[in-house]
Design a protein around this motif. Structure first.
Motif, PDB file in Angstrom:
ATOM      1  N   ARG A  71       0.829  -1.196   0.000  1.00 20.97           N
ATOM      2  CA  ARG A  71       0.000   0.000   0.000  1.00 20.97           C
ATOM      3  C   ARG A  71       0.867   1.251   0.000  1.00 20.97           C
ATOM      4  NH1 ARG A  71      -4.341  -1.809   4.640  1.00 20.97           N
ATOM      5  NH2 ARG A  71      -5.488  -3.361   3.373  1.00 20.97           N
ATOM      6  N   GLU A 131       1.920   1.879  -3.516  1.00 22.85           N
ATOM      7  CA  GLU A 131       0.823   2.368  -4.352  1.00 22.85           C
ATOM      8  C   GLU A 131       0.583   3.844  -4.104  1.00 22.85           C
ATOM      9  OE1 GLU A 131      -2.471  -0.092  -3.552  1.00 22.85           O
ATOM     10  OE2 GLU A 131      -1.691  -1.822  -4.721  1.00 22.85           O
ATOM     11  N   ASP A 186       3.953  -3.500  -9.704  1.00 22.32           N
ATOM     12  CA  ASP A 186       2.732  -4.263  -9.570  1.00 22.32           C
ATOM     13  C   ASP A 186       2.552  -5.164 -10.759  1.00 22.32           C
ATOM     14  OD1 ASP A 186       1.080  -1.429  -8.108  1.00 22.32           O
ATOM     15  OD2 ASP A 186       2.270  -3.048  -7.165  1.00 22.32           O
TER      16      ASP A 186
END
Length: 782
Positions: free
Chosen positions: A146, A149, A184
């Motif tokens: 996270r 991101e 990712d």
């Protein structure tokens, strides 16, 4: 120098993919001295392992199996990096990975992706290895994701320009700067085709099935081996970089990358064309020179063939060469043949000589034994005793049997003379050389075997190598075709040596003591040599007469030695037949020697010397004339008188045989042997003990008849030779005694004897003293 990875698993994973490139970049700025002796990669445990686990890992690495160390030392490559002097670096096998890496560099536009994939594969291997270490839990990983991101979405938009390479590159850079950042799934390129695998990937693929099949302990060992290989490859890459910078002559087999920054001079077509033309010109010149040499060699071969053909067909030199070569081969084969057969010839020659010697010794021993026994018997009779002087009864017992045998042979000889009509014969002048029937059969059998072997010697040989006539024909062809080389080779000296074994073979059956023996001039080899010599005198342009000495050389080297052996060991001087035959052959041989050469050969001297020695030995051993009282001798029927008569006539026979050598032996030698040793020492003693009468005159007349007439040929000679002085005095005494008796004819006979031996002065004095005027006419007739 490879650095030990940090203990955290994430740091090891982040640096595993770029460890090779990072270490290559870090190895370049280092000083050469620092890289001269790089040590081996320090063996350490994977990251994330605690101290206790490290200790446990090291204990396993040093365990009894030691697989990594054995494998490295047993597979050392020739291109391994050299070690610095004095360093204790273990030897590792260099694995050349340049091919795969360069192929990826030149042919793959996404080399960094390949490195990332290879690092991912290596990290996957390490993740397998990390099963024994602490792995973060899912909550920690989700929080880290996270955070990434949020970092990506700081921009308010997503770029429509899809540049995966830059994104991935940036991502990689970010990953280099931030080990925790990872792309990712939607940012990763999806591979539609399998990419080519690197060596690490292939090694990983190979080890994966093994790891699945083996136990947990084998998985740990395989992981340890993979880690050691990685450390070794890092050390190898560092060493390759250092060697490439330091020297081009290093033993390492590295492929030099093409440097695109190198600039070349501009291409000029004229220069290229000029260089090509120059090269073409040089090649054409070389080709033309090769053609000229080839043509020259062809001409040389043709000329050589034509020359050979001419020489073989029409050249005299070729004919000469063929003849000389054939003659050389012939002579070599002839010599080989004779060398092989000469041993057998010598054996047969020795066998025949031994057989004849045994027979001669048998006759001689028997004659001496019989003479000894008969003399002993007569002495016993004269003393009227039954035993011998020394008291030996054995002799007395054996003597009668021997006397009977002697008388038996004498009676047989008398019968043979009566049948032949020879009544005028004196007892003792016959040769006692009869053999018994058993001895004769044994002798003939042995002689037949020797002669049979003699004929078989050359039965397996061609006539050109055993026939003397054929051999001489070969040399005659040489003499006719090439006389100069024939005489320069001294063939006349070689022929006697070549023919020696063959002539000796012909002489094995030749016995010069037999009256029916074939003469030398009637032998085939003798006539062949004479013809060869005669053709030499006709055809030879040079009057050097070298071939005239061939026969004399053969006689001197071959015939005379064999004749000398007969004289020394086999000849019996008491045998008139043997002496006559021997003199005949010796006369022929010595005449040939005298006609062929004036020089006195050593063989001739040896032959004459052997004759003289044999005669002396016969006089000393075989002459025995016993002396008995007159009362005993006057009885002509007494055994003593008969024995003395036989011995006297036997000595007269030897005296005759000795004087038969007149013409061959010197006169001085004959006079010494015949007159000095035999006549004056033995015969005169017997004559002086005898009573004057017809028998004495007959004996004296017989002795005078045997004297050579050559000794008394001189017309001015009035006195005889000195050795006959005793004989002359005995004749005069006998004549005086007979002149007073009724034996007038015997006196005349004595005067004739004196006249024959040239004792003229003594004869005239005796006639005047005895007033025998009617005998003066006898002297005047002379």
């Amino acid at each position: 120098m490879a650095h030990r990875p940090k203990r955290t698993f994430r740091q090891r994973r982040a640096h595993s993919s770029d460890s090779d490139d990072a270490e290559e970049r870090s190895a370049e700025p280092e000083a050469p001295g620092e890289q001269a002796a790089p040590g081996p990669p320090e063996e350490g445990p994977p990251s994330g392992v605690g101290r206790a686990e490290v200790t446990d890992w090291r204990a396993r690495a040093r365990g009894p199996r030691g697989r990594g160390r054995v494998w490295a030392s047993s597979r050392r490559a020739a291109g391994a990096a050299p070690r610095a002097e004095g360093s204790a670096v273990p030897e590792f096998r260099m694995v050349d990975l340049s091919t795969d890496e360069e192929s990826e560099t030149h042919h793959s536009p996404e080399s960094k992706d390949d490195h990332s994939s290879s690092s991912n594969s290596s990290s996957s291997l390490e993740e397998e290895f990390s099963s024994v270490v602490n792995i973060p839990d899912a909550a920690f990983i989700q929080a880290a994701r996270r955070k990434r991101e949020l970092a990506r979405t700081q921009d308010d938009y997503i770029s429509l320009d899809v540049k995966h390479t830059s994104i991935i590159t940036g991502t990689k850079k970010n990953s280099d700067e931030d080990p925790e950042s990872e792309p990712d799934d939607h940012e990763k390129r999806i591979p539609f085709t399998p990419k080519p695998q690197t060596l690490r990937q292939r090694m990983a693929d190979e080890t994966t099935p093994r790891n699945e099949e083996t136990s947990e302990e084998s998985q740990e060992d395989e992981t340890q081996d993979i880690w050691e290989r990685q450390q070794m490859r890092k050390a190898v890459k560092i060493t390759e970089g250092r060697d490439l910078d330091l020297s081009y002559n290093s033993e390492s087999q590295t492929v030099k990358k093409f440097d695109t920054s190198t600039s070349f001079p501009p291409v000029n077509l004229e220069i290229i064309k000029k260089q090509l033309n120059t090269r073409l010109t040089l090649l054409q010149d070389t080709h033309r020179s090769h053609l000229r040499e080839y043509e020259k060699y062809i001409q040389d071969v043709k000329s050589s063939k034509s020359t050979i053909q001419k020489l073989e067909n029409s050249s005299n030199q070729a004919l000469n060469f063929k003849f000389y070569k054939s003659m050389k081969i012939y002579v070599e084969n002839l010599i080989d043949c004779l060398n092989e057969k000469i041993i057998r010839i010598q054996e047969i020659e020795s066998s025949m000589h031994a057989l004849l010697l045994k027979q001669a010794m048998t006759f001689m021993k028997r004659r001496q034994d019989e003479l000894k026994h008969e003399s002993t018997y007569l002495q016993q009779l004269s003393r009227k005793a039954e035993t011998s002087t020394n008291g030996s009864l054995a002799v007395g017992e054996k003597t009668p049997w021997i006397l009977e045998e002697i008388e038996s042979r004498r009676s047989q000889r008398r019968q043979a003379r009566a049948l032949s009509g020879n009544c005028d014969h004196q007892e003792g002048t016959s040769s006692d050389d009869e053999l018994s029937s058993a001895d004769m059969i044994d002798f003939q059998k042995t002689q037949g075997e020797i002669l049979r072997d003699h004929k078989q010697i050359f039965e397996d040989v061609h006539d050109d190598f055993c026939n003397i006539q054929n051999i001489l024909l070969k040399f005659q062809q040489w003499r006719e075709k090439f006389p100069d080389s024939y005489y320069e080779a001294f063939i006349s000296l070689c022929i006697p040596k070549l023919l020696n074994p063959l002539i000796r073979l012909h002489l094995i059956d030749w016995n010069p003591l037999k009256f029916d023996a074939v003469g030398l001039k009637q032998m085939p080899w003798f006539t062949s040599i004479e013809e060869y010599m005669a053709s030499s005198m006709e055809d030879s342009k040079k009057e050097d007469g070298s071939d005239k000495k061939i026969l004399s050389a053969i006689i001197n080297k071959t015939v005379i030695p064999r004749l000398t052996d007969f004289v020394e060991f086999i000849w019996d001087p008491l045998s008139t037949s043997q002496t006559t035959s021997l003199i005949t052959h010796c006369t022929v041989i010595l005449e040939e020697l005298s006609t062929c050469g004036n020089e006195v050969s050593k063989g001739k001297q040896d032959l004459l010397k052997s004759i003289v020695l044999r005669v002396k030995k016969a006089i000393e051993d075989d002459v025995f004339i016993p002396l008995y009282p007159k009362s005993t001798i006057e009885n002509k029927t007494s055994p003593h008188s008969k024995f003395q008569e036989r011995q006297f006539w036997s000595s007269v026979k030897l005296f005759r045989n000795i004087l038969l050598w007149n013409g061959l032996l010197p006169d001085d030698t004959l006079q010494e042997l015949g007159l000095g040793k035999l006549l004056n020492r033995y015969l005169m003693t017997a004559l002086l003990t005898a009573s004057p009468g017809p028998d004495v005159v007959k004996k004296c007349s017989q002795i005078a008849a045997y004297l050579p007439a050559k000794w008394f040929q001189s017309s001015a000679m009035r006195t005889s030779i000195p050795q006959l002085e005793n004989f002359i005095q005995f004749l005069l005494q006998s004549a005086q005694k007979l002149s007073r008796s009724e034996f007038r004819d015997e006196v005349k006979e004595i005067i004739l004897i004196l006249v024959k031996i040239k004792a003229l002065n003594q004869a005239e004095s005796f006639i005047e003293e005895c007033h025998l005027d009617h005998l003066k006419s006898v002297i005047k007739e002379v």
